[in-house]
Design an enzyme around this catalytic site. Structure first.
Site, PDB file in Angstrom:
ATOM      1  N   ARG A   1       0.839  -1.236   0.001  1.00 56.05           N
ATOM      2  CA  ARG A   1       0.020   0.093   0.022  1.00 56.05           C
ATOM      3  C   ARG A   1       0.856   1.333   0.165  1.00 56.05           C
ATOM      4  O   ARG A   1       0.388   2.429   0.640  1.00 56.05           O
ATOM      5  CB  ARG A   1      -1.102   0.080   1.244  1.00 56.05           C
ATOM      6  CG  ARG A   1      -1.904  -1.141   1.153  1.00 56.05           C
ATOM      7  CD  ARG A   1      -3.034  -0.741   1.962  1.00 56.05           C
ATOM      8  NE  ARG A   1      -4.335  -1.837   1.723  1.00 56.05           N
ATOM      9  CZ  ARG A   1      -5.187  -2.136   2.794  1.00 56.05           C
ATOM     10  NH1 ARG A   1      -4.946  -1.598   3.959  1.00 56.05           N
ATOM     11  NH2 ARG A   1      -5.930  -2.995   2.794  1.00 56.05           N
TER      12      ARG A   1
ATOM     13  N   ARG B   1      -3.137   6.495   0.794  1.00 59.45           N
ATOM     14  CA  ARG B   1      -3.729   7.534   1.370  1.00 59.45           C
ATOM     15  C   ARG B   1      -2.840   8.416   2.486  1.00 59.45           C
ATOM     16  O   ARG B   1      -3.145   9.428   2.799  1.00 59.45           O
ATOM     17  CB  ARG B   1      -5.005   6.868   2.018  1.00 59.45           C
ATOM     18  CG  ARG B   1      -5.952   6.107   1.530  1.00 59.45           C
ATOM     19  CD  ARG B   1      -6.718   5.297   2.083  1.00 59.45           C
ATOM     20  NE  ARG B   1      -6.052   3.822   2.616  1.00 59.45           N
ATOM     21  CZ  ARG B   1      -6.636   3.094   3.237  1.00 59.45           C
ATOM     22  NH1 ARG B   1      -7.899   3.153   3.765  1.00 59.45           N
ATOM     23  NH2 ARG B   1      -5.803   2.005   3.788  1.00 59.45           N
TER      24      ARG B   1
ATOM     25  N   ARG C   1      -6.984  12.405  -5.550  1.00 62.66           N
ATOM     26  CA  ARG C   1      -8.135  11.787  -5.245  1.00 62.66           C
ATOM     27  C   ARG C   1      -9.355  12.716  -5.292  1.00 62.66           C
ATOM     28  O   ARG C   1     -10.761  12.294  -5.536  1.00 62.66           O
ATOM     29  CB  ARG C   1      -8.280  11.059  -3.724  1.00 62.66           C
ATOM     30  CG  ARG C   1      -9.351  10.346  -3.544  1.00 62.66           C
ATOM     31  CD  ARG C   1      -9.159   9.524  -2.144  1.00 62.66           C
ATOM     32  NE  ARG C   1      -8.908  10.496  -0.965  1.00 62.66           N
ATOM     33  CZ  ARG C   1      -8.607  10.253   0.269  1.00 62.66           C
ATOM     34  NH1 ARG C   1      -8.473   8.770   0.431  1.00 62.66           N
ATOM     35  NH2 ARG C   1      -8.496  10.991   1.183  1.00 62.66           N
TER      36      ARG C   1
ATOM     37  N   ASP D   1      -6.505  -3.129  -7.173  1.00 63.96           N
ATOM     38  CA  ASP D   1      -7.420  -3.897  -6.289  1.00 63.96           C
ATOM     39  C   ASP D   1      -7.533  -5.368  -6.724  1.00 63.96           C
ATOM     40  O   ASP D   1      -7.575  -5.543  -7.896  1.00 63.96           O
ATOM     41  CB  ASP D   1      -8.828  -3.167  -6.283  1.00 63.96           C
ATOM     42  CG  ASP D   1      -9.449  -3.731  -4.738  1.00 63.96           C
ATOM     43  OD1 ASP D   1      -9.953  -4.684  -4.554  1.00 63.96           O
ATOM     44  OD2 ASP D   1      -9.026  -2.779  -3.885  1.00 63.96           O
TER      45      ASP D   1
ATOM     46  N   TYR E   1     -15.152 -12.197  -1.051  1.00 64.71           N
ATOM     47  CA  TYR E   1     -15.938 -11.024  -1.685  1.00 64.71           C
ATOM     48  C   TYR E   1     -17.359 -11.351  -2.577  1.00 64.71           C
ATOM     49  O   TYR E   1     -18.027 -10.741  -2.316  1.00 64.71           O
ATOM     50  CB  TYR E   1     -14.844 -10.170  -2.336  1.00 64.71           C
ATOM     51  CG  TYR E   1     -13.974  -9.245  -1.671  1.00 64.71           C
ATOM     52  CD1 TYR E   1     -14.699  -8.349  -0.680  1.00 64.71           C
ATOM     53  CD2 TYR E   1     -12.584  -9.345  -1.460  1.00 64.71           C
ATOM     54  CE1 TYR E   1     -13.944  -7.616   0.040  1.00 64.71           C
ATOM     55  CE2 TYR E   1     -12.007  -8.579  -0.721  1.00 64.71           C
ATOM     56  CZ  TYR E   1     -12.542  -7.552   0.048  1.00 64.71           C
ATOM     57  OH  TYR E   1     -11.810  -6.800   0.991  1.00 64.71           O
TER      58      TYR E   1
END
Length: 351
Positions: free
Chosen positions: A28, A32, A41, A78, A155
């Protein structure tokens, strides 16, 4: 493909070569905690836009490369990205993760899944990976990125992330034949996807079985391990020289079983001491990790001490330095910079 000393450091370490210092990247690492990412973003509020519009995904993938020069640059994507190519409609909600609009609950839905054609359904992947290879050259290793069959099934069946995994465990324990059919289809699609990423320029591919740690060891052997193997065997049959990394979150109780998957490198999460992981796995198994991402909230001295501790315990062969999970959103950027500086300043004498 011959082994070349001009090959990037991470690729050489993943093959088990002796290198001067452990290569370093972060899971990651694009995202963020970086101001550059948060600014982008605002312009592209949808995760699918950020990961599927090639020039945006290329920019996001390269933000940590430009800032910190890690030894690995990973495709910004993803694990659920390939699902629409199988006919499983999804979106990725900001801060909440993937949402599957019609969760897979019946045999009929599984039979109706399409054959995966990445060139057709994910044309942006080639553009992104080729651009990353061109940008970093031999100075870094370009990593591909896929989800594992069990985690993608979780998922697809749950419809979203879960704390209990009760819907898929209900299927696993009351209708196992249906779940095995789904896992087989997913494994074959993921194998196609890994091979496609390698053909497009990925030099190493990491498979994330994020939710396999939610299985008991005996159920891991039934529902996760055989399908990890199925993917890796198919990839190795056509691309034997590309190292494959396996991550399982919460894997302290599963390390020995993970070693049976056929992965070249195992990601160790921070709940296991690296010395214990090495002892349990044997020195021939290559490892990645395993700093607690929370360490990056500590002082520089503390961060340095923990890096040295991990690197010494891992030894000077077959180790890729990383966190034991993804970098946390609130992590100070200067601490990430210090992590990379310290790691890249190590040498064989330190280890």
């Amino acid at each position: 493909m011959g082994i070349s000393s001009t090959d990037p450091l991470l690729l050489r370490a993943a093959r088990g070569e002796v290198v001067d210092r452990p290569p370093v990247w972060m899971m990651r690492q694009a995202g963020r905690y970086m101001k550059a990412y948060r600014d982008l973003r605002e312009k592209y509020p949808s995760f699918r836009e950020r990961s599927e519009i090639p020039e945006v995904a290329i920019e996001v993938s390269l933000q940590p490369w430009r800032a910190f020069q890690p030894d690995g640059v990973i495709l910004f994507s993803d694990i659920v990205t390939p699902l629409p190519g199988l006919g499983i409609d999804m979106d990725i909600a900001e801060g909440k993760g993937p949402i599957i609009y019609s969760p897979i609950r019946t045999q009929e839905q599984i039979e109706n899944l399409r054959t995966f054609e990445p060139e057709e359904s994910l044309p942006f992947i080639k553009t992104i990976l080729q651009a990353l290879r061109q940008e970093v050259g031999n100075k870094s290793t370009v990593l591909g990125f896929v989800g594992a069959p069990w985690t993608l099934a979780a998922y697809a069946v749950e419809g979203k992330g879960s704390k209990t995994y009760s819907v898929i465990k209900n299927m696993a324990f009351s209708q196992p034949a249906i779940l095995h059919q789904l896992l087989t289809k997913l494994a074959d699609a993921i194998a196609i996807y890994v091979r496609y990423q390698i053909d497009c320029g990925a030099q190493v591919v990491q498979m994330f079985d994020s939710w396999a740690g939610q299985l008991s060891p005996q159920d891991y052997e039934i529902f996760a391990l055989p399908y990890q193997k199925r993917v890796f065997e198919q990839v190795k049959a056509t691309h034997p020289d590309t190292p494959l990394i396996l991550l399982v979150s919460g894997s302290a109780g599963l390390l020995e079983r993970m070693a049976q998957s056929g992965a070249d490198v195992l990601t160790i999460d921070w709940t296991v001491d690296m010395a214990d992981a090495r002892a349990r796995l044997g020195k021939n198994v290559k490892v990645q990790g395993n700093l607690d991402p929370g360490v990056l909230f500590g002082s520089k001295e503390f961060i340095r001490d923990r890096i040295l501790d991990t690197v010494r315990k891992a030894g000077n062969r077959g180790h890729i330095l990383n966190l034991g999970h993804g970098v946390l959103p609130e992590t100070p950027e200067e601490n990430v910079a210090f992590f990379f500086e310290t790691a890249k300043g190590l040498n064989a004498a330190v280890v």
